[in-house]
Design an enzyme around this catalytic site. Sequence first.
Site, short mmCIF file in Angstrom:
data_model
loop_
_atom_site.label_atom_id
_atom_site.label_comp_id
_atom_site.label_asym_id
_atom_site.label_seq_id
_atom_site.Cartn_x
_atom_site.Cartn_y
_atom_site.Cartn_z
N CYS A 261 40.98 53.65 14.05
CA CYS A 261 39.50 53.68 13.94
C CYS A 261 39.07 54.56 12.78
O CYS A 261 38.07 55.28 12.85
CB CYS A 261 38.84 54.15 15.23
SG CYS A 261 39.23 53.17 16.67
N LYS B 194 40.25 62.33 26.64
CA LYS B 194 41.12 62.96 25.64
C LYS B 194 41.54 64.35 26.10
O LYS B 194 42.33 65.02 25.45
CB LYS B 194 40.37 63.08 24.30
CG LYS B 194 39.82 61.76 23.75
CD LYS B 194 40.73 61.15 22.73
CE LYS B 194 40.30 59.76 22.34
NZ LYS B 194 39.62 59.68 21.05
N GLN C 50 38.43 65.30 19.30
CA GLN C 50 39.81 65.79 19.13
C GLN C 50 39.89 67.31 19.15
O GLN C 50 40.99 67.87 19.00
CB GLN C 50 40.40 65.28 17.80
CG GLN C 50 40.62 63.79 17.75
CD GLN C 50 41.71 63.31 18.70
OE1 GLN C 50 42.58 64.06 19.13
NE2 GLN C 50 41.66 62.04 19.05
C1 LIG Z 1 38.72 58.96 20.54
C2 LIG Z 1 37.77 59.43 19.51
C3 LIG Z 1 36.43 59.01 19.49
C4 LIG Z 1 35.91 58.00 20.45
O1 LIG Z 1 35.96 58.43 21.77
P1 LIG Z 1 35.63 57.40 22.94
O2 LIG Z 1 36.08 58.11 24.15
O3 LIG Z 1 36.43 56.16 22.65
O4 LIG Z 1 34.18 57.15 22.89
C5 LIG Z 1 35.61 59.52 18.53
N1 LIG Z 1 36.05 60.39 17.62
C6 LIG Z 1 37.31 60.83 17.60
C7 LIG Z 1 37.73 61.83 16.56
C8 LIG Z 1 38.21 60.35 18.53
O5 LIG Z 1 39.48 60.78 18.49
#
Ligand SMILES: *Cc1c(COP(=O)(O)O)cnc(C)c1O
Length: 432
Positions: free
Chosen positions: A387, A249, A226
């Site tokens: 998550c 992301k 992030q």
């Molecule tokens: C999205 C995210 C992950 C996981 O990323 P992936 O692309 O699904 O492996 C891990 N940590 C944070 C803080 C996230 O926002």
Amino acid sequence: MEADRSHLAPPPSVGGSDPAVATEADWDIEAVRAQFPILSREVHGHPLVYLDSAASAQPPLRVLDRIDRYYREQHANVHRGAHQLSAEATEAYENARATIADHIGADSDEVVFTRGTTESINLVAASWGSRFVGADDIVALTKMEHHSNFVPWQLLAERTGARLRFVDVTPEGTLDLEDFDRALEDRPKIVAFMHVSNSLGTINPVSDLTERARAAGAITVVDGAQAAPHMPIDVQGLGPDFYAFSAHKMCGPTGIGALWGRRELLDDMPPYQGGGEMISEVTTAGSSWAAVPHKFEAGTPNIAGAIGFGEAVRFLSELGFDGLAAHEHDLAAYALARLDEVDGLTLYGPREDRTSVFSFTYGDIHPHDLSTILDQNGIAIRAGHHCNQPLMDRFGLSGTARASFYLYSTRAEVDALIEGLRMAARVFGGLS
Ligand SMILES: *Cc1c(COP(=O)(O)O)cnc(C)c1O
């Protein structure tokens, strides 16, 4: 039928804004938005208001075009063929690695392509963990962590008998720094933490934390999923031993990400998976490994993904992280002010030193019901635990609604969210 765009009309300007902070006027938002084809689509008869970039950001045309061009003109397997296409594919793949390495202030051979942040952290836990962590060791993590920086360590603890120590989070949603120091007194082998919280937007003081952890003799693993989309990353200044992030992301494709690690640590680690690409020599008596980073890239890699990832990094750097940060800062301040106006809404996380992701609950409306009503109006938010179940437990929640903004988000979209919340209150009653 023409969609109703009235709720996307420019908002009235808000007074009292800090003149030192750039406003939307400095960021040509229409020119930025024009580069994202998906933003002009409609959902349920309304213009899309995409407020779920913290789950996955949209890719600009130039990333889509680069992937398309790779498949149309350059596709072949990498590092193998002695033919022109393979040479071009290999060059494009390795150029992408160099772009990403350069962007984070690292050498190319310290950047391993993975499926994303999740695989990057699993790689460290499985490889470094299996060689250097034993039954007497402690792994420290925080209650803030995404499951992908949580479960790999639980699996390692199960395999090795190592003990996990969870650093607490303050009621404001920041890391409890005193508890962090207490955890270091037990001399953990590994300290794992996130750079920016995907639920609360909290920005952790990474260089301070890595320095304290190193002084206590630990290696540090930082989840940058992030952070990388919102700020330039300098791994030398931040000072971790490993840093993980995902392309999707930050305007890139899914299924590709990176693990940066210190060269001497990567050199000492056993392979994560076995197969083609990662060997130096294979005989019936045994095999030897290719040098890093190829030692960790078994099998045919996600070539198109890596090339798209490199293009996304170029896109963000050329657009400029200064302008991006100023735009998001302005938007976050505006969103905070507007969310504050909504009676019955509870916002989680700090008000300062944060990114533009907002987790909240609204009266006793279930977050899923809220997101369903918003979706009927074309507004995409996320609902659930994100998550982050240990963090939700810390706050006594089963989940929240979460709206996240990015470089293409507008104040008008903040207004659309607020209007959507009022609509939900009318449907469920009892709130303003
Ligand atoms: C999205 C995210 C992950 C996981 O990323 P992936 O692309 O699904 O492996 C891990 N940590 C944070 C803080 C996230 O926002």
